[in-house]
Scaffold this motif. Structure first.
Motif, PDB file in Angstrom:
ATOM      1  N   ASP A   8      27.343 -40.308 -21.424  1.00  0.00           N
ATOM      2  CA  ASP A   8      27.299 -41.532 -22.233  1.00  0.00           C
ATOM      3  C   ASP A   8      27.826 -41.287 -23.646  1.00  0.00           C
ATOM      4  N   LEU A   9      27.406 -40.180 -24.246  1.00  0.00           N
ATOM      5  CA  LEU A   9      27.840 -39.864 -25.605  1.00  0.00           C
ATOM      6  C   LEU A   9      29.340 -39.607 -25.658  1.00  0.00           C
ATOM      7  N   GLY A  10      29.839 -38.854 -24.680  1.00  0.00           N
ATOM      8  CA  GLY A  10      31.272 -38.575 -24.663  1.00  0.00           C
ATOM      9  C   GLY A  10      32.106 -39.832 -24.481  1.00  0.00           C
ATOM     10  N   GLN A  11      31.665 -40.719 -23.599  1.00  0.00           N
ATOM     11  CA  GLN A  11      32.411 -41.957 -23.373  1.00  0.00           C
ATOM     12  C   GLN A  11      32.423 -42.841 -24.606  1.00  0.00           C
ATOM     13  N   PHE A  12      31.288 -42.895 -25.313  1.00  0.00           N
ATOM     14  CA  PHE A  12      31.260 -43.726 -26.519  1.00  0.00           C
ATOM     15  C   PHE A  12      32.235 -43.203 -27.563  1.00  0.00           C
ATOM     16  N   PRO A  49      31.331 -34.258 -32.789  1.00  0.00           N
ATOM     17  CA  PRO A  49      32.391 -35.099 -33.362  1.00  0.00           C
ATOM     18  C   PRO A  49      32.518 -34.982 -34.872  1.00  0.00           C
ATOM     19  N   PHE A  50      31.502 -34.429 -35.545  1.00  0.00           N
ATOM     20  CA  PHE A  50      31.501 -34.386 -37.003  1.00  0.00           C
ATOM     21  C   PHE A  50      31.641 -32.974 -37.568  1.00  0.00           C
ATOM     22  N   LEU A  51      31.668 -31.970 -36.710  1.00  0.00           N
ATOM     23  CA  LEU A  51      31.699 -30.581 -37.178  1.00  0.00           C
ATOM     24  C   LEU A  51      33.103 -30.000 -37.287  1.00  0.00           C
ATOM     25  N   ARG A  52      34.076 -30.639 -36.685  1.00  0.00           N
ATOM     26  CA  ARG A  52      35.420 -30.068 -36.648  1.00  0.00           C
ATOM     27  C   ARG A  52      36.001 -29.756 -38.035  1.00  0.00           C
ATOM     28  N   PRO A  53      35.787 -30.601 -39.056  1.00  0.00           N
ATOM     29  CA  PRO A  53      36.362 -30.263 -40.372  1.00  0.00           C
ATOM     30  C   PRO A  53      35.863 -28.947 -40.949  1.00  0.00           C
ATOM     31  N   VAL A  62      27.996 -23.639 -35.261  1.00  0.00           N
ATOM     32  CA  VAL A  62      27.339 -23.622 -33.959  1.00  0.00           C
ATOM     33  C   VAL A  62      26.742 -24.999 -33.705  1.00  0.00           C
ATOM     34  N   ALA A  63      26.767 -25.451 -32.446  1.00  0.00           N
ATOM     35  CA  ALA A  63      26.162 -26.719 -32.062  1.00  0.00           C
ATOM     36  C   ALA A  63      25.119 -26.469 -30.977  1.00  0.00           C
ATOM     37  N   LEU A  64      23.934 -27.040 -31.153  1.00  0.00           N
ATOM     38  CA  LEU A  64      22.867 -26.973 -30.157  1.00  0.00           C
ATOM     39  C   LEU A  64      22.653 -28.359 -29.575  1.00  0.00           C
ATOM     40  N   MET A  65      22.606 -28.449 -28.253  1.00  0.00           N
ATOM     41  CA  MET A  65      22.362 -29.719 -27.584  1.00  0.00           C
ATOM     42  C   MET A  65      21.071 -29.629 -26.788  1.00  0.00           C
ATOM     43  N   PRO A  66      20.215 -30.666 -26.838  1.00  0.00           N
ATOM     44  CA  PRO A  66      18.937 -30.635 -26.116  1.00  0.00           C
ATOM     45  C   PRO A  66      19.140 -30.490 -24.615  1.00  0.00           C
ATOM     46  N   ALA A  67      18.181 -29.830 -23.976  1.00  0.00           N
ATOM     47  CA  ALA A  67      18.299 -29.552 -22.546  1.00  0.00           C
ATOM     48  C   ALA A  67      18.360 -30.828 -21.716  1.00  0.00           C
ATOM     49  N   ASN A  68      17.624 -31.883 -22.114  1.00  0.00           N
ATOM     50  CA  ASN A  68      17.637 -33.119 -21.333  1.00  0.00           C
ATOM     51  C   ASN A  68      18.803 -34.031 -21.686  1.00  0.00           C
ATOM     52  N   GLN A  69      19.704 -33.572 -22.520  1.00  0.00           N
ATOM     53  CA  GLN A  69      20.918 -34.325 -22.841  1.00  0.00           C
ATOM     54  C   GLN A  69      22.116 -33.794 -22.067  1.00  0.00           C
ATOM     55  N   GLY A  70      22.182 -32.478 -21.917  1.00  0.00           N
ATOM     56  CA  GLY A  70      23.342 -31.858 -21.280  1.00  0.00           C
ATOM     57  C   GLY A  70      24.257 -31.252 -22.324  1.00  0.00           C
ATOM     58  N   VAL A  71      25.213 -30.490 -21.867  1.00  0.00           N
ATOM     59  CA  VAL A  71      26.079 -29.755 -22.783  1.00  0.00           C
ATOM     60  C   VAL A  71      27.527 -29.874 -22.340  1.00  0.00           C
ATOM     61  N   VAL A 102      21.662 -32.974 -38.198  1.00  0.00           N
ATOM     62  CA  VAL A 102      20.854 -33.490 -37.092  1.00  0.00           C
ATOM     63  C   VAL A 102      21.266 -34.928 -36.824  1.00  0.00           C
ATOM     64  N   VAL A 103      21.894 -35.172 -35.684  1.00  0.00           N
ATOM     65  CA  VAL A 103      22.384 -36.512 -35.350  1.00  0.00           C
ATOM     66  C   VAL A 103      22.235 -36.734 -33.855  1.00  0.00           C
ATOM     67  N   HIS A 104      21.828 -37.934 -33.459  1.00  0.00           N
ATOM     68  CA  HIS A 104      21.527 -38.262 -32.062  1.00  0.00           C
ATOM     69  C   HIS A 104      20.483 -37.301 -31.506  1.00  0.00           C
TER      70      HIS A 104
END
Length: 264
Positions: A8-12, A49-53, A62-71, A102-104
């Motif tokens: 969902d996040l990627g599609q948005f 989406p905001f870390l590339r610069p 480094v980016a950490l994604m919650p386990a129930n969100q997916g990676v 910290v976002v989403h």
């Protein structure tokens, strides 16, 4: 609490509305952190989406994604910089990052305070964390077609109080996403003008609240420690008095005397 997954996040953020959203928020984040040269930057939630610069500027990103969100693998070029992690047990050492985005993440967390405690632990004493959350009064918190329309939205006052109770000191508060969450191209083309006007005229109805905070070191000192020491001292005194009374009664019994109360 339901959390948008990685699909969902990627599609948005691949949609036209998502690309405009990413562009505006990246500009806002850059205003908070204009220079991170030599610093370590961590993104928690869906921050890629905001870390590339910062990839070519920071010492480490480094980016950490919650386990129930997916990676999802990121960035496309170069080695992967994304980890899947439990938000209550971040696989990082204490004070290992100077900047944390910290976002989403916070608005969809089911254990907000323990999650904030982990962020506090990982944040360097001289660093800052930037929290981006849906604004309770804004239209974006009601738009379920966007990632900002899910979870628990916050007002500025609620966020400041929540961070204060979690040992963070809020330093700077800004608003963002002042254009409506619609994919109509004339609106999106005018989004830059609407951002400038909205910042001045209707900041309270913005889509997101952005708060930069630092950790309060002194707040980590246990306040109740003196009371615990007093309780332990009182308990020890009671045990000693009881032992003395028992000793006196036994001595009097052996001497054939009538027990009497120990003077205090």
């Amino acid at each position: 609490m339901w959390r948008p997954d990685i699909v969902d996040l990627g599609q948005f953020y691949q949609s036209h509305l998502g690309q405009v959203t990413s562009r505006h928020l990246t500009t806002d984040i850059r205003a908070f952190w204009p220079n991170v040269s030599g610093q370590r930057v961590l993104g928690i939630g869906y921050a890629t989406p905001f870390l590339r610069p910062y990839l070519d500027e920071a010492e480490r990103v480094v980016a950490l994604m919650p386990a129930n969100q997916g990676v999802r693998f990121w960035p496309r070029e170069g080695p992967n910089r994304v980890l899947l992690a439990d938000e209550l047990e971040l696989p990082l050492t204490d004070q290992s990052f100077e900047r944390i985005l910290v976002v989403h993440a916070l608005e969809t967390s089911e254990t907000v305070r323990p999650f904030l405690r982990e962020i506090w632990r990982v944040l360097n004493a001289g660093g800052s964390a930037l929290f981006i959350v849906p604004n309770r009064r804004g239209l974006w918190s009601r738009a379920e077609a966007t990632p900002f329309g899910h979870g628990h939205p916050y007002s500025q006052g609620q966020m400041i109080r929540l961070l204060r109770s979690s040992m963070f000191q809020s330093d700077r508060v800004e608003s963002g996403l002042h254009f409506p969450p619609v994919g109509w191209r004339p609106i999106l083309r005018a989004s830059r003008v609407m951002e400038r006007v909205g910042t001045r005229l209707w900041p309270g109805f913005a889509g997101v609240t952005m708060i930069e905070a630092q950790k309060q070191i002194y707040a980590a000192t246990p306040i109740a420690e003196p009371k615990r020491r007093r309780r332990r001292s009182t308990a020890r005194a009671g045990v000693a008095a009881s032992a003395r009374s028992e000793y006196a009664r036994e001595a009097q019994k052996n001497a054939g005397e009538t027990p009497c109360r120990l003077a205090t």
